[in-house]
Design a protein around this motif. Structure first.
Motif, mmCIF file in Angstrom:
data_model
loop_
_atom_site.group_PDB
_atom_site.id
_atom_site.type_symbol
_atom_site.label_atom_id
_atom_site.label_comp_id
_atom_site.label_asym_id
_atom_site.label_seq_id
_atom_site.Cartn_x
_atom_site.Cartn_y
_atom_site.Cartn_z
ATOM 1 N N ALA A 29 53.259 22.315 -16.335
ATOM 2 C CA ALA A 29 54.140 21.487 -15.512
ATOM 3 C C ALA A 29 54.822 22.339 -14.435
ATOM 4 C CB ALA A 29 55.184 20.795 -16.377
ATOM 5 N N GLY A 30 55.214 23.541 -14.774
ATOM 6 C CA GLY A 30 55.832 24.437 -13.795
ATOM 7 C C GLY A 30 54.879 24.804 -12.671
ATOM 8 N N ARG A 31 53.615 25.108 -13.032
ATOM 9 C CA ARG A 31 52.607 25.431 -12.002
ATOM 10 C C ARG A 31 52.327 24.225 -11.115
ATOM 11 N NH1 ARG A 31 50.229 28.096 -16.379
ATOM 12 N NH2 ARG A 31 48.842 26.318 -16.740
ATOM 13 N N ALA A 32 52.232 23.043 -11.709
ATOM 14 C CA ALA A 32 51.962 21.831 -10.923
ATOM 15 C C ALA A 32 53.117 21.554 -9.965
ATOM 16 C CB ALA A 32 51.739 20.650 -11.861
ATOM 17 N N LEU A 33 54.343 21.707 -10.435
ATOM 18 C CA LEU A 33 55.500 21.489 -9.569
ATOM 19 C C LEU A 33 55.537 22.489 -8.421
ATOM 20 C CD1 LEU A 33 58.089 19.843 -9.146
ATOM 21 C CD2 LEU A 33 59.261 21.485 -10.598
ATOM 22 N N GLN A 35 52.932 23.956 -7.046
ATOM 23 C CA GLN A 35 51.874 23.588 -6.100
ATOM 24 C C GLN A 35 52.292 22.409 -5.235
ATOM 25 O OE1 GLN A 35 48.418 22.905 -8.490
ATOM 26 N NE2 GLN A 35 47.789 25.055 -8.467
ATOM 27 N N VAL A 36 52.963 21.431 -5.828
ATOM 28 C CA VAL A 36 53.430 20.278 -5.045
ATOM 29 C C VAL A 36 54.425 20.731 -3.992
ATOM 30 C CG1 VAL A 36 54.809 18.160 -5.205
ATOM 31 C CG2 VAL A 36 52.957 18.566 -6.830
ATOM 32 N N ARG A 37 55.329 21.624 -4.352
ATOM 33 C CA ARG A 37 56.296 22.141 -3.381
ATOM 34 C C ARG A 37 55.600 22.897 -2.256
ATOM 35 N NH1 ARG A 37 61.014 24.538 -7.322
ATOM 36 N NH2 ARG A 37 61.882 22.529 -7.941
ATOM 37 N N GLU A 38 54.600 23.711 -2.591
ATOM 38 C CA GLU A 38 53.871 24.454 -1.567
ATOM 39 C C GLU A 38 53.133 23.510 -0.624
ATOM 40 O OE1 GLU A 38 51.339 27.169 -3.655
ATOM 41 O OE2 GLU A 38 52.998 28.446 -4.302
ATOM 42 N N ALA A 43 52.701 20.936 4.638
ATOM 43 C CA ALA A 43 52.579 19.727 5.454
ATOM 44 C C ALA A 43 53.732 19.619 6.439
ATOM 45 C CB ALA A 43 52.533 18.500 4.546
ATOM 46 N N GLN A 44 54.922 19.962 6.007
ATOM 47 C CA GLN A 44 56.083 19.922 6.893
ATOM 48 C C GLN A 44 55.916 20.917 8.041
ATOM 49 O OE1 GLN A 44 59.752 20.881 4.966
ATOM 50 N NE2 GLN A 44 61.006 20.244 6.695
ATOM 51 N N GLN A 45 55.426 22.102 7.744
ATOM 52 C CA GLN A 45 55.228 23.111 8.791
ATOM 53 C C GLN A 45 54.156 22.671 9.781
ATOM 54 O OE1 GLN A 45 54.405 26.674 6.598
ATOM 55 N NE2 GLN A 45 56.570 27.151 6.255
ATOM 56 N N ARG A 46 53.061 22.080 9.259
ATOM 57 C CA ARG A 46 52.008 21.612 10.162
ATOM 58 C C ARG A 46 52.500 20.501 11.075
ATOM 59 N NH1 ARG A 46 47.535 20.383 6.061
ATOM 60 N NH2 ARG A 46 49.287 20.708 4.721
#
Length: 117
Positions: A29-33, A35-38, A43-46
């Motif tokens: 769950a920590g890794r998935a969270l 990855q979602v943040r990254e 997407a925000q930067q693009r």
């Protein structure tokens, strides 16, 4: 999430998954969270690189009308009527002297008709 919420989730996870699988599931769950943040940050930067300030300007122009619409949404008809009436009353009882309809002077008394009273 608050500390009590996390404690409830931990206890529920312990009962559902068991003590063997709980650490593995928490790590997943920590890794998935992460990855979602990254992905969200990327997407925000693009979007910021592609649109830059071109997107910010129309949003700023919409801010004031949206605030006005929000104010209308919270409007209460009773309060509007009371405000209208009180504002009108405040205007009619202003402290500035008004001229009399008959043109009386500032020290002159109005006429008195004894037969009319």
């Amino acid at each position: 999430m608050s500390l009590p919420h996390l404690a409830v989730l931990l206890v529920a996870g312990l009962f559902i998954l068991g003590p063997e699988r709980l650490p593995q599931t928490a790590a997943w769950a920590g890794r998935a969270l992460r990855q979602v943040r990254e992905h969200a940050t990327g997407a925000q930067q693009r979007l910021q690189e592609e649109f830059g300030d071109d997107l910010r300007e129309p949003l700023e122009q919409l801010r004031e009308p949206l605030q006005q619409l929000n104010a209308l949404r919270n409007a209460d008809p009773r309060r509007a009527v009371v405000n209208y009436l009180l504002d009108d009353r405040a205007d009619s009882h202003s402290t500035t002297p008004r001229s009399s309809p008959r043109g009386l002077g500032s020290g002159e008394k109005p006429p008195f008709d004894a037969d009319a009273t």
